[in-house]
Design a protein around this motif. Structure first.
Motif, PDB file in Angstrom:
ATOM      1  N   ASN A 142       2.587   1.630  -3.442  1.00  0.00           N
ATOM      2  CA  ASN A 142       1.558   2.038  -4.502  1.00  0.00           C
ATOM      3  C   ASN A 142       1.193   3.517  -4.283  1.00  0.00           C
ATOM      4  O   ASN A 142       0.787   4.376  -5.360  1.00  0.00           O
ATOM      5  CB  ASN A 142       0.146   1.195  -4.370  1.00  0.00           C
ATOM      6  N   ALA A 143       1.266   4.212  -2.989  1.00  0.00           N
ATOM      7  CA  ALA A 143       1.211   5.630  -2.861  1.00  0.00           C
ATOM      8  C   ALA A 143       2.272   6.537  -3.072  1.00  0.00           C
ATOM      9  O   ALA A 143       2.327   7.548  -2.895  1.00  0.00           O
ATOM     10  CB  ALA A 143       0.612   5.670  -1.217  1.00  0.00           C
ATOM     11  N   SER A 148       6.922  -1.957  -6.933  1.00  0.00           N
ATOM     12  CA  SER A 148       5.793  -2.279  -6.964  1.00  0.00           C
ATOM     13  C   SER A 148       5.399  -3.454  -7.425  1.00  0.00           C
ATOM     14  O   SER A 148       4.554  -4.290  -7.115  1.00  0.00           O
ATOM     15  CB  SER A 148       4.970  -0.987  -8.030  1.00  0.00           C
ATOM     16  N   SER A 171      -4.210   1.488  -2.266  1.00  0.00           N
ATOM     17  CA  SER A 171      -3.427   1.539  -0.799  1.00  0.00           C
ATOM     18  C   SER A 171      -4.413   1.458   0.446  1.00  0.00           C
ATOM     19  O   SER A 171      -4.600   2.565   0.796  1.00  0.00           O
ATOM     20  CB  SER A 171      -2.632   2.801  -0.903  1.00  0.00           C
ATOM     21  N   THR A 226       2.770  10.910   1.305  1.00  0.00           N
ATOM     22  CA  THR A 226       2.779   9.625   1.975  1.00  0.00           C
ATOM     23  C   THR A 226       3.774   9.316   2.471  1.00  0.00           C
ATOM     24  O   THR A 226       5.108   9.904   2.293  1.00  0.00           O
ATOM     25  CB  THR A 226       2.187   8.529   0.953  1.00  0.00           C
ATOM     26  N   SER A 281       0.679  -1.241  -0.013  1.00  0.00           N
ATOM     27  CA  SER A 281      -0.077   0.137   0.226  1.00  0.00           C
ATOM     28  C   SER A 281       1.014   1.188   0.069  1.00  0.00           C
ATOM     29  O   SER A 281       0.528   2.333  -0.665  1.00  0.00           O
ATOM     30  CB  SER A 281      -0.957   0.047   1.186  1.00  0.00           C
ATOM     31  N   ALA A 299      -4.441  -4.215  -3.067  1.00  0.00           N
ATOM     32  CA  ALA A 299      -3.221  -3.922  -3.095  1.00  0.00           C
ATOM     33  C   ALA A 299      -2.510  -4.447  -4.402  1.00  0.00           C
ATOM     34  O   ALA A 299      -1.551  -3.923  -5.173  1.00  0.00           O
ATOM     35  CB  ALA A 299      -2.231  -4.408  -1.943  1.00  0.00           C
TER      36      ALA A 299
END
Length: 293
Positions: A59-60, A142, A189, A66, A56, A184
């Motif tokens: 991915n963010a 990722s 996320s 973040t 998560s 995910a």
């Protein structure tokens, strides 16, 4: 135990096998297999939740608000628990089928390259900054962490069929985990809240006397005889043991760990080379054996 064989990734979106019958009666089979099953489910579910958390966060990375520093992410990186290496080496007996063990092994195997890639990212982030490093490593991280989520999803679904033997909260855990992992895998996320901080959803399972796998040799003294044995797991109330001598229920025993700590207790049950010992004095919640300290 036969060697693990590679699982098929095509099982990712297949249906879980039917759940086993939920039987509260204590039989010989459940008495010997449930402790290992429960420990394996707990370890796999915990690692799957942490995998979804790191995926998560990765991915963010495309957002600018973040978490992405080593200090913020490293506490959530899943590690391989002792139980997995013990099972790989055939040191513990389990009635789980070979395919299930292979699928779980695949999951923990694929975590290794994902952790290595994350460590490389941390090294670059400390040198060139998190913004540049996250842009540089985003694609590789990722791919690896989504793949780890895929493996975790396979493992969670494979274990789902065994959860009828355990308290119903484990089935609820499994359903929550599967939803998180599915999100995910496709780039979501689910473990990052709106302000960019990590927020791990609460799992329904909060077993009162949850067991922790410790896998340590020990000596056990009973009736003025001392023998070598193996501590599989611990809960506040007692030990799960392997490779024990012939013991009778209600026998008083003294168990000593390599650290020198001794525990008095009574044999709660014994089946072949496996036994459960109930402590004379319940462990405190902050005992190092329960917290991993």
């Amino acid at each position: 135990m036969q060697p693990f064989r590679k699982s098929y990734r095509s099982r990712l979106y297949s249906e879980a096998v039917p759940a086993a019958q939920d039987d509260q009666a204590v039989s010989e089979v459940t008495e010997t297999s449930m402790p290992i099953l429960e420990a394996l489910v707990c370890e796999t579910h915990s690692a799957a939740l942490l995998t979804a958390t790191i995926a998560s966060a990765v991915n963010a990375f495309k957002r600018h608000d973040t978490v992405r520093s080593e200090d913020e992410l490293k506490p959530y990186v899943p590690r391989e628990p002792a139980l997995i290496s013990v099972l790989r080496n055939g040191m513990l007996e389990t009635d789980l089928d070979e395919d299930t063990l292979a699928i779980i092994s695949d999951f923990f195997n694929d975590l290794a390259p994902a952790r290595i890639a994350l460590d490389q990212y941390f090294a670059d982030a400390n040198h060139i900054g998190t913004e540049r490093a996250s842009a540089l490593h985003l694609l590789g991280l990722s791919n690896l962490w989504r793949r780890a989520c895929e493996d975790a999803l396979v493992a969670a679904r494979q274990l789902h069929g065994y959860l009828g033997r355990l308290p119903s909260q484990y089935t609820s855990n499994s359903k929550v985990l599967i939803e998180l992992l599915q999100d995910a895998v496709v780039g979501g996320s689910p473990c990052i809240e709106e302000h960019g901080q990590i927020s791990i959803p609460e799992l329904p399972q909060r077993r009162r006397n949850a067991r922790r796998t410790i896998c340590q040799p020990c000596t056990i003294t009973h009736n003025r005889m001392t023998s070598k044995a193996f501590v599989r797991d611990v809960s506040p109330g007692g030990f799960g043991l392997e490779r024990v001598p012939q013991l009778l229920p209600k026998t008083l025993v003294l168990i000593e760990l390599p650290s020198g700590r001794r525990f008095a207790g009574v044999v709660a049950w014994c089946n072949g080379s496996q036994a459960g010992v109930r402590f004379s004095r319940t462990l405190l919640p902050n005992d190092p054996l329960l917290s991993g300290g």
